[in-house]
Design a protein around this motif. Structure first.
Motif, PDB file in Angstrom:
ATOM      1  N   PRO A   1       0.815  -1.226   0.000  1.00 40.16           N
ATOM      2  CA  PRO A   1       0.000   0.000   0.000  1.00 40.16           C
ATOM      3  C   PRO A   1       0.845   1.271   0.000  1.00 40.16           C
ATOM      4  CG  PRO A   1      -0.875  -1.591   1.564  1.00 40.16           C
ATOM      5  CD  PRO A   1       0.451  -2.135   1.080  1.00 40.16           C
ATOM      6  N   ALA A   2       2.008   1.220   0.634  1.00 36.34           N
ATOM      7  CA  ALA A   2       2.879   2.404   0.662  1.00 36.34           C
ATOM      8  C   ALA A   2       3.406   2.729  -0.732  1.00 36.34           C
ATOM      9  CB  ALA A   2       4.034   2.189   1.636  1.00 36.34           C
ATOM     10  N   LEU A   3       3.806   1.704  -1.489  1.00 34.42           N
ATOM     11  CA  LEU A   3       4.265   1.931  -2.861  1.00 34.42           C
ATOM     12  C   LEU A   3       3.128   2.428  -3.740  1.00 34.42           C
ATOM     13  CD1 LEU A   3       6.741  -0.948  -3.754  1.00 34.42           C
ATOM     14  CD2 LEU A   3       7.196   1.486  -3.672  1.00 34.42           C
ATOM     15  N   LYS A   4       1.928   1.895  -3.532  1.00 31.89           N
ATOM     16  CA  LYS A   4       0.782   2.356  -4.316  1.00 31.89           C
ATOM     17  C   LYS A   4       0.494   3.824  -4.028  1.00 31.89           C
ATOM     18  CE  LYS A   4      -3.668   1.126  -3.773  1.00 31.89           C
ATOM     19  NZ  LYS A   4      -4.879   0.298  -3.803  1.00 31.89           N
TER      20      LYS A   4
ATOM     21  N   ASP B   1       2.628   6.041  -3.014  1.00 30.46           N
ATOM     22  CA  ASP B   1       3.717   6.806  -3.608  1.00 30.46           C
ATOM     23  C   ASP B   1       3.526   6.930  -5.116  1.00 30.46           C
ATOM     24  OD1 ASP B   1       6.230   8.219  -3.204  1.00 30.46           O
ATOM     25  OD2 ASP B   1       7.130   6.577  -4.361  1.00 30.46           O
ATOM     26  N   GLY B   2       3.110   5.846  -5.759  1.00 30.11           N
ATOM     27  CA  GLY B   2       2.843   5.887  -7.195  1.00 30.11           C
ATOM     28  C   GLY B   2       1.726   6.855  -7.537  1.00 30.11           C
ATOM     29  N   ILE B   3       0.654   6.824  -6.742  1.00 25.05           N
ATOM     30  CA  ILE B   3      -0.458   7.762  -6.956  1.00 25.05           C
ATOM     31  C   ILE B   3       0.032   9.191  -6.807  1.00 25.05           C
ATOM     32  CG2 ILE B   3      -2.634   8.611  -5.969  1.00 25.05           C
ATOM     33  CD1 ILE B   3      -3.284   5.619  -5.336  1.00 25.05           C
ATOM     34  N   ASN B   4       0.842   9.449  -5.789  1.00 26.14           N
ATOM     35  CA  ASN B   4       1.352  10.808  -5.564  1.00 26.14           C
ATOM     36  C   ASN B   4       2.257  11.268  -6.692  1.00 26.14           C
ATOM     37  OD1 ASN B   4      -0.088  11.104  -3.187  1.00 26.14           O
ATOM     38  ND2 ASN B   4       1.584  10.350  -1.914  1.00 26.14           N
ATOM     39  N   LYS B   5       3.097  10.374  -7.212  1.00 25.38           N
ATOM     40  CA  LYS B   5       3.974  10.735  -8.331  1.00 25.38           C
ATOM     41  C   LYS B   5       3.159  10.966  -9.604  1.00 25.38           C
ATOM     42  CE  LYS B   5       8.339   8.574  -6.888  1.00 25.38           C
ATOM     43  NZ  LYS B   5       8.292   9.169  -5.614  1.00 25.38           N
TER      44      LYS B   5
END
Length: 109
Positions: free
Chosen positions: A36-39, A41-45
């Motif tokens: 979930p943390a990578l997801k 981060d991906g959404i934020n990028k």
């Protein structure tokens, strides 16, 4: 750590349809599915790039996504796209061709 550059490429690719190989897509899909943390981060990028779109492009996306142009179209787009990738509803081919399935997912259906 080499994972973050890959997530950044996928995030940029989500909005701009950059060159992402199927192998990279599948790897990133598995990572955002399991983290979930990578997801997030991906959404934020993705959002960081998508919010710089022109007002005309955002209005066009709002129409496609069936949302009000007054809403945060870029954030909604990135959330729906990444959720669709993470849960397997958007395949590499859907992503690459912006297939009807891809459109349904970003429309929230």
């Amino acid at each position: 750590m080499r994972l973050m550059p890959m997530i950044a490429v996928i995030a940029a690719g989500i909005f701009m349809t950059g060159c992402v190989s199927e192998t990279s897509y599948n790897r990133a899909q598995e990572m955002v599915r399991g983290s979930p943390a990578l997801k997030r981060d991906g959404i934020n990028k993705c959002y960081a790039g998508a919010r710089r779109a022109s007002p005309a492009r955002k209005a066009e996306m709002a129409k496609i996504m069936n949302v009000s142009p007054r809403r945060d179209v870029a954030r909604i787009y990135c959330q729906r796209a990444f959720n669709g990738i993470a849960n397997g509803r958007i395949s590499y081919n859907d992503f690459r061709t912006k297939s009807p399935r891809f459109i349904r997912v970003i429309q929230g259906r």
